[in-house]
Design a protein around this motif. Structure first.
Motif, short mmCIF file in Angstrom:
data_model
loop_
_atom_site.label_atom_id
_atom_site.label_comp_id
_atom_site.label_asym_id
_atom_site.label_seq_id
_atom_site.Cartn_x
_atom_site.Cartn_y
_atom_site.Cartn_z
N ASN A 64 79.18 39.13 32.02
CA ASN A 64 78.15 39.58 32.94
C ASN A 64 76.81 39.42 32.25
N GLU A 87 76.99 40.51 26.71
CA GLU A 87 78.12 40.42 27.64
C GLU A 87 78.14 39.07 28.35
N GLY A 88 76.98 38.41 28.40
CA GLY A 88 76.89 37.11 29.08
C GLY A 88 77.19 35.91 28.20
N GLY A 143 82.24 34.14 35.39
CA GLY A 143 81.52 35.37 35.65
C GLY A 143 82.39 36.61 35.54
N THR A 144 82.34 37.41 36.59
CA THR A 144 83.15 38.63 36.64
C THR A 144 84.18 38.51 37.76
N HIS A 149 86.17 43.20 32.22
CA HIS A 149 86.84 41.90 32.29
C HIS A 149 87.84 41.71 31.17
#
Length: 195
Positions: free
Chosen positions: A11, A17-18, A43-44, A93
């Motif tokens: 995310n 987190e990305g 992505g998520t 995730h």
């Protein structure tokens, strides 16, 4: 079955987190691959990613890993090892990936899944872009991803040299500029809450 897929997950609204999403886009913009491979931003998507585990022979997931080690450390974790790491799951995730692996592991046919993960420094703060620690390790993370792809018999060739900050900017587009002037100021918020 389709052959090979690289899935960047995470995310990008929460700093490091990305990293998986940025890594998949970095590979697409900077490399050409000679062989049967897809590279996507997962992505998520969560449980929707399970279809990739069933449709492909090999799945490489680019992600953060919640291991108690120094930020920036890079890990290659085969799915069978991941299933035995109960304390790995910290982000939503990560939990979903492990649960999906547990589900497909009972099926007769499923992909060989490998997680290529980097320990994040900050996945709590809201912010787009990587911390300096992870940005400084990003090139090594990419080289590990390329090595993993090449282990599948696919040739990789670097064709561009677009830096990670420019990759991030290309992904967020208008979200990193003009809209900032439309964010209400404190006075507007106070007025709005008093109505």
């Amino acid at each position: 079955m389709k052959k090979n897929i690289v899935v960047g997950v995470g995310n990008m609204l929460f700093k490091d987190e990305g990293v998986g999403i940025y890594a998949s886009e970095f590979l697409k913009q900077n490399y050409e691959f000679d062989g049967d491979i897809e590279i996507i931003d997962g992505g998520t998507l969560g449980f929707k990613l399970m279809s990739y585990f069933q449709e492909y022979e090999n799945v490489i997931i680019l992600d953060t890993v919640s291991i108690e080690e120094n930020a920036g450390e890079i890990y290659r974790i085969p799915s069978d090892v991941l299933l035995g790491m109960g304390n790995y799951r910290k982000t939503a995730h990560e939990v979903e990936i492990v649960e999906m692996l547990e589900i497909v592991s009972v099926l007769d046919s499923h992909a060989k899944v490998t997680i290529l993960g980097i320990i994040p420094e900050d996945i709590i703060s809201v912010g787009i872009g990587l911390t300096k620690t992870i940005e400084n390790r990003f090139e090594e993370f990419i080289l590990n991803a390329v090595k993993e792809i090449e282990s599948l018999g696919i040739k990789a060739k670097k064709v561009n040299n677009i830096a990670i900050p420019d990759i991030v900017k290309s992904m967020i587009g208008s979200y990193n500029g003009e809209h900032l002037s439309r964010i209400p100021n404190e006075e507007d918020i106070r007025y709005a809450t008093n109505i």
